[in-house]
Motif scaffolding. Structure first.
Motif, mmCIF file in Angstrom:
data_model
loop_
_atom_site.group_PDB
_atom_site.id
_atom_site.type_symbol
_atom_site.label_atom_id
_atom_site.label_comp_id
_atom_site.label_asym_id
_atom_site.label_seq_id
_atom_site.Cartn_x
_atom_site.Cartn_y
_atom_site.Cartn_z
ATOM 1 N N ALA A 181 -29.896 -5.143 15.035
ATOM 2 C CA ALA A 181 -30.344 -5.422 13.668
ATOM 3 C C ALA A 181 -30.547 -6.910 13.499
ATOM 4 C CB ALA A 181 -29.289 -4.931 12.673
ATOM 5 N N THR A 182 -31.605 -7.292 12.822
ATOM 6 C CA THR A 182 -31.873 -8.702 12.633
ATOM 7 C C THR A 182 -31.583 -9.172 11.220
ATOM 8 O OG1 THR A 182 -34.162 -8.177 12.109
ATOM 9 C CG2 THR A 182 -33.660 -8.749 14.389
ATOM 10 N N ALA A 183 -31.192 -8.278 10.312
ATOM 11 C CA ALA A 183 -30.898 -8.701 8.951
ATOM 12 C C ALA A 183 -29.699 -9.632 8.957
ATOM 13 C CB ALA A 183 -30.609 -7.477 8.091
ATOM 14 N N ARG A 184 -29.757 -10.633 8.047
ATOM 15 C CA ARG A 184 -28.660 -11.577 7.972
ATOM 16 C C ARG A 184 -27.491 -10.978 7.194
ATOM 17 N NH1 ARG A 184 -33.327 -15.526 7.347
ATOM 18 N NH2 ARG A 184 -33.257 -16.654 9.345
ATOM 19 N N LEU A 185 -26.289 -11.228 7.681
ATOM 20 C CA LEU A 185 -25.097 -10.694 7.034
ATOM 21 C C LEU A 185 -24.228 -11.789 6.433
ATOM 22 C CD1 LEU A 185 -24.064 -8.108 9.787
ATOM 23 C CD2 LEU A 185 -25.386 -7.688 7.711
ATOM 24 N N GLY A 186 -24.613 -13.029 6.654
ATOM 25 C CA GLY A 186 -23.725 -14.108 6.269
ATOM 26 C C GLY A 186 -23.869 -14.472 4.806
ATOM 27 N N PRO A 187 -22.977 -15.313 4.325
ATOM 28 C CA PRO A 187 -21.863 -15.896 5.080
ATOM 29 C C PRO A 187 -20.777 -14.852 5.343
ATOM 30 C CG PRO A 187 -21.702 -16.540 2.763
ATOM 31 C CD PRO A 187 -22.982 -15.779 2.901
ATOM 32 N N ARG A 188 -20.416 -14.697 6.596
ATOM 33 C CA ARG A 188 -19.464 -13.654 6.965
ATOM 34 C C ARG A 188 -18.021 -14.143 6.843
ATOM 35 N NH1 ARG A 188 -21.286 -10.834 12.542
ATOM 36 N NH2 ARG A 188 -19.539 -9.500 11.989
ATOM 37 N N PRO A 189 -17.123 -13.301 6.414
ATOM 38 C CA PRO A 189 -17.357 -12.005 5.797
ATOM 39 C C PRO A 189 -17.785 -12.197 4.336
ATOM 40 C CG PRO A 189 -14.982 -12.390 6.188
ATOM 41 C CD PRO A 189 -15.712 -13.620 6.596
ATOM 42 N N LEU A 190 -18.902 -11.613 3.992
ATOM 43 C CA LEU A 190 -19.542 -11.901 2.698
ATOM 44 C C LEU A 190 -18.641 -11.553 1.521
ATOM 45 C CD1 LEU A 190 -21.979 -12.839 1.134
ATOM 46 C CD2 LEU A 190 -23.026 -10.592 1.474
ATOM 47 N N ALA A 191 -17.987 -10.397 1.591
ATOM 48 C CA ALA A 191 -17.134 -9.986 0.470
ATOM 49 C C ALA A 191 -16.010 -10.996 0.255
ATOM 50 C CB ALA A 191 -16.567 -8.598 0.739
ATOM 51 N N LEU A 192 -15.479 -11.548 1.349
ATOM 52 C CA LEU A 192 -14.394 -12.528 1.213
ATOM 53 C C LEU A 192 -14.889 -13.773 0.498
ATOM 54 C CD1 LEU A 192 -11.521 -13.578 1.889
ATOM 55 C CD2 LEU A 192 -12.451 -14.410 4.053
ATOM 56 N N HIS A 193 -16.053 -14.269 0.882
ATOM 57 C CA HIS A 193 -16.560 -15.496 0.270
ATOM 58 C C HIS A 193 -16.880 -15.298 -1.207
ATOM 59 C CE1 HIS A 193 -16.549 -17.898 3.848
ATOM 60 N NE2 HIS A 193 -17.162 -16.945 4.528
ATOM 61 N N LEU A 194 -17.411 -14.136 -1.558
ATOM 62 C CA LEU A 194 -17.674 -13.858 -2.969
ATOM 63 C C LEU A 194 -16.357 -13.748 -3.740
ATOM 64 C CD1 LEU A 194 -20.576 -11.255 -2.624
ATOM 65 C CD2 LEU A 194 -20.750 -13.588 -3.485
ATOM 66 N N ALA A 195 -15.377 -13.082 -3.121
ATOM 67 C CA ALA A 195 -14.082 -12.930 -3.789
ATOM 68 C C ALA A 195 -13.409 -14.280 -3.992
ATOM 69 C CB ALA A 195 -13.179 -12.011 -2.969
ATOM 70 N N ILE A 196 -13.502 -15.150 -2.984
ATOM 71 C CA ILE A 196 -12.914 -16.481 -3.131
ATOM 72 C C ILE A 196 -13.577 -17.218 -4.288
ATOM 73 C CG2 ILE A 196 -12.722 -18.767 -2.075
ATOM 74 C CD1 ILE A 196 -12.332 -17.367 0.626
ATOM 75 N N ALA A 197 -14.907 -17.159 -4.357
ATOM 76 C CA ALA A 197 -15.624 -17.863 -5.426
ATOM 77 C C ALA A 197 -15.200 -17.334 -6.795
ATOM 78 C CB ALA A 197 -17.129 -17.712 -5.234
ATOM 79 N N MET A 198 -15.086 -16.008 -6.916
ATOM 80 C CA MET A 198 -14.725 -15.422 -8.208
ATOM 81 C C MET A 198 -13.270 -15.735 -8.551
ATOM 82 S SD MET A 198 -16.795 -11.861 -7.708
ATOM 83 C CE MET A 198 -16.221 -11.058 -9.163
ATOM 84 N N THR A 199 -12.407 -15.669 -7.552
ATOM 85 C CA THR A 199 -10.986 -15.927 -7.799
ATOM 86 C C THR A 199 -10.750 -17.389 -8.155
ATOM 87 O OG1 THR A 199 -10.469 -14.225 -6.172
ATOM 88 C CG2 THR A 199 -8.691 -15.680 -6.805
ATOM 89 N N THR A 200 -11.442 -18.285 -7.469
ATOM 90 C CA THR A 200 -11.299 -19.700 -7.788
ATOM 91 C C THR A 200 -11.720 -19.959 -9.232
ATOM 92 O OG1 THR A 200 -11.676 -20.343 -5.489
ATOM 93 C CG2 THR A 200 -12.014 -22.036 -7.155
ATOM 94 N N GLY A 201 -12.824 -19.359 -9.634
ATOM 95 C CA GLY A 201 -13.291 -19.531 -10.998
ATOM 96 C C GLY A 201 -12.318 -18.962 -12.016
ATOM 97 N N ALA A 202 -11.805 -17.780 -11.726
ATOM 98 C CA ALA A 202 -10.839 -17.160 -12.639
ATOM 99 C C ALA A 202 -9.570 -18.002 -12.723
ATOM 100 C CB ALA A 202 -10.516 -15.743 -12.171
ATOM 101 N N GLY A 203 -9.149 -18.519 -11.590
ATOM 102 C CA GLY A 203 -7.965 -19.369 -11.568
ATOM 103 C C GLY A 203 -8.173 -20.634 -12.384
ATOM 104 N N ALA A 204 -9.382 -21.180 -12.300
ATOM 105 C CA ALA A 204 -9.686 -22.387 -13.073
ATOM 106 C C ALA A 204 -9.535 -22.127 -14.563
ATOM 107 C CB ALA A 204 -11.100 -22.868 -12.758
ATOM 108 N N LEU A 205 -10.046 -20.985 -15.018
ATOM 109 C CA LEU A 205 -9.928 -20.631 -16.437
ATOM 110 C C LEU A 205 -8.468 -20.410 -16.820
ATOM 111 C CD1 LEU A 205 -12.938 -18.261 -17.069
ATOM 112 C CD2 LEU A 205 -12.292 -20.212 -18.474
ATOM 113 N N ALA A 206 -7.748 -19.679 -15.965
ATOM 114 C CA ALA A 206 -6.346 -19.379 -16.274
ATOM 115 C C ALA A 206 -5.510 -20.654 -16.311
ATOM 116 C CB ALA A 206 -5.779 -18.418 -15.234
#
Lengths: 417, 92
Positions: free
Chosen positions: A16-41
């Motif tokens: 498969a040639t489709a891009r999957l990154g940034p790997r692991p994608l779910a982790l990077h999205l979760a980190i971004a969302m958690t960091t933002g939520a933490g900032a608000l909290a």
């Protein structure tokens, strides 16, 4: 998980040639969302002065909080929430743009001088008085050293008087999955070295990059009579230097690591990527927000995509090698304490009887400079350069030619005199 | 040409702000947005620093636990106060 609209299409060899990154994608999205939520909290506590800021952020935090002092809390919370949503949107836009980018790495394939299993010895050619065999890390593919036509250390050296060769470890084959470092160094690497020696009679230097430097050091100690020098590019040695309490985490990981290795038969790529992510958790968010603002046809966008494709093209690590690297090295720092042996002999840089070249990138977050400095201090005959770059930027960045390429080339050509 | 998904996302972000009394047209909105961005940049670096120093993480965890407990206590006190001050004639 992919944010692309279309399913992956198979490439010419069925991959498969489709891009999957940034790997692991779910982790990077979760980190971004958690960091933002933490900032608000944390915002009310930050305004109340009860957040324990990292020491090097305290002054900046105090200045910012002074500027926020007169702002109504509800308005501030709304502004931060809005900014966080926008930043997440930018990150996702950047990821989508990366997935859709038209760039494909299409450099001419070098000649394959030798092969064993999936390991190949690639010959970039080059006329000149000396040869250099590059030894990359086992974790990421070799072609960071040949990332694009304009940013290829290997092709540049080949065009500037160095016969240039590199070991492409690729994904471990069935035999290599059972290797420990003795098998890689005393086995495949030395057989690759023999193949180079059999086909050309120029003086030969080994050059190792990152963990490839550790492999090259061990091989150079064993085969000094066949070599004229050893280059070490951002090679770690004191695995606890600059890591602080992270070393405790590596020691705590030992049990869990064993479960992973037993379950998967190797250390999976995404686990390795997650470990790298832990070194700089918000890097992916920052990178892709920036990328979302680049013109897709720009040179900067092209090099970003080329590098991301390489970063997300990792290979699994053979289990015995994973245990050595993560437990013995990062957990217990055995090489630095003189407790690492290859094929029964200790690996001690003090015992190297060859001239050495050590590059210590000043802004390296993957191998802290102090880690490589420990190696340079132990080598008896060494030339040290400190490019003003990061771990990867030292090789592929715009300052690569002046910061690393030319000094390395000069040193190599000097060995031939 | 604007992409429909981009428009939908932009509207969602704006609506989230309006809900809390924010308007991009209000005085000082742009300055507040920049301050919010600076705070988020700072917080990103704070979490990166915590990642490289688990002792800091344990301290942060302890602070969050204490902070959460204080918030809960304050909320409970406030609610018990509201129930006492219900206006006359209102069903309880």
């Amino acid at each position: 998980m992919s944010l692309s609209k279309n399913p992956p299409e198979p490439g010419p060899e069925g991959r498969a040639t489709a891009r999957l990154g940034p790997r692991p994608l779910a982790l990077h999205l979760a980190i971004a969302m958690t960091t933002g939520a933490g900032a608000l909290a944390a915002l009310p506590g930050a305004r109340a002065g009860v957040v324990a800021w990292s020491p090097d952020l305290m002054d900046e935090a105090a200045t910012l909080l002074d500027e926020l002092a007169g702002t109504e809390t509800n308005l501030l919370m709304a502004a931060v929430a809005r900014a966080q949503s926008r930043r997440l949107d930018e990150m996702i836009s950047g990821i989508r743009a990366y997935h859709a980018h038209a760039y494909v790495r299409d450099l001419p394939e070098p000649d394959v001088l030798w092969q064993e299993g999936t390991t190949r010895l690639l010959d970039y050619g080059g006329e000149g008085p000396i040869a250099a065999l590059f030894v990359p890390s086992l974790i990421n593919r070799f072609y960071v050293l040949d990332i694009t036509a304009e940013r290829s250390l290997l092709r540049w050296l080949a065009g500037n008087g160095v016969r240039t060769l590199v070991v492409d470890w690729d994904t471990p084959d069935d035999a290599a999955r059972d290797y420990d470092l003795d098998g890689y160094i005393g086995g495949r690497l030395e057989r690759a070295l023999d193949a180079v020696l059999a086909t050309q009679d120029r003086p030969l230097a080994l050059v190792g990059y990152c963990l490839g430097g550790n492999l090259a050091l061990a091989a150079a100690l064993r085969r000094s009579r066949d070599l004229v020098g050893l280059g070490l590019l951002a090679a770690p040695w004191d695995f606890h230097a600059g890591r602080g309490a992270q070393t405790e985490l590596f020691q705590l990981m030992e049990g869990g690591l064993e479960v992973l290795l037993q379950g998967f038969g190797a250390l999976p790529v995404d686990v390795l990527q997650a470990l790298f992510a832990s070194l700089d958790p918000n890097l992916a968010a920052r990178k892709f927000r920036r990328f979302s603002r680049l013109e897709p046809d720009s040179r900067a966008a092209k090099i970003f995509v080329a590098l991301e494709d390489w970063l997300n093209d990792g290979v699994p690590l053979a289990p015995k090698v994973a245990r050595t690297c993560l437990v013995d090295w990062y957990g217990h720092n055995r090489p630095y304490h003189g407790d690492w042996q290859v094929c029964g002999a200790p690996v001690r840089p003090e015992g190297l009887e060859l001239p050495a070249f050590v590059a210590i990138p000043a802004n390296d977050r993957i191998v802290p400079p102090a880690s490589t400095e420990a190696l340079s201090k132990a080598l008896p005959n060494v030339r040290v350069v400190a490019p003003n770059a990061g771990h990867i930027g030292m090789v592929v960045g715009s300052a690569g030619p002046t910061g690393l390429w030319q000094p390395l080339c000069d040193w190599l050509l000097g060995l031939a005199k | 040409m604007l992409h429909r998904a981009s428009c939908r996302r932009a509207v969602a972000i704006l609506a989230a702000g309006f809900k809390h009394g924010y308007s991009p047209g209000m005085k000082g909105a742009r300055k507040l947005d920049k301050l919010a961005d600076r705070y988020l940049d700072l917080w990103e670096r704070q979490t990166d620093a915590l990642a490289s120093d688990p002792s800091g993480l344990w301290a942060f965890d302890a602070w969050m636990t204490t902070f959460s407990a204080e918030r809960l206590r304050a909320d409970l006190e406030e609610r018990s106060g509201e129930s006492v001050e219900k206006p006359s004639g209102t069903r309880s």
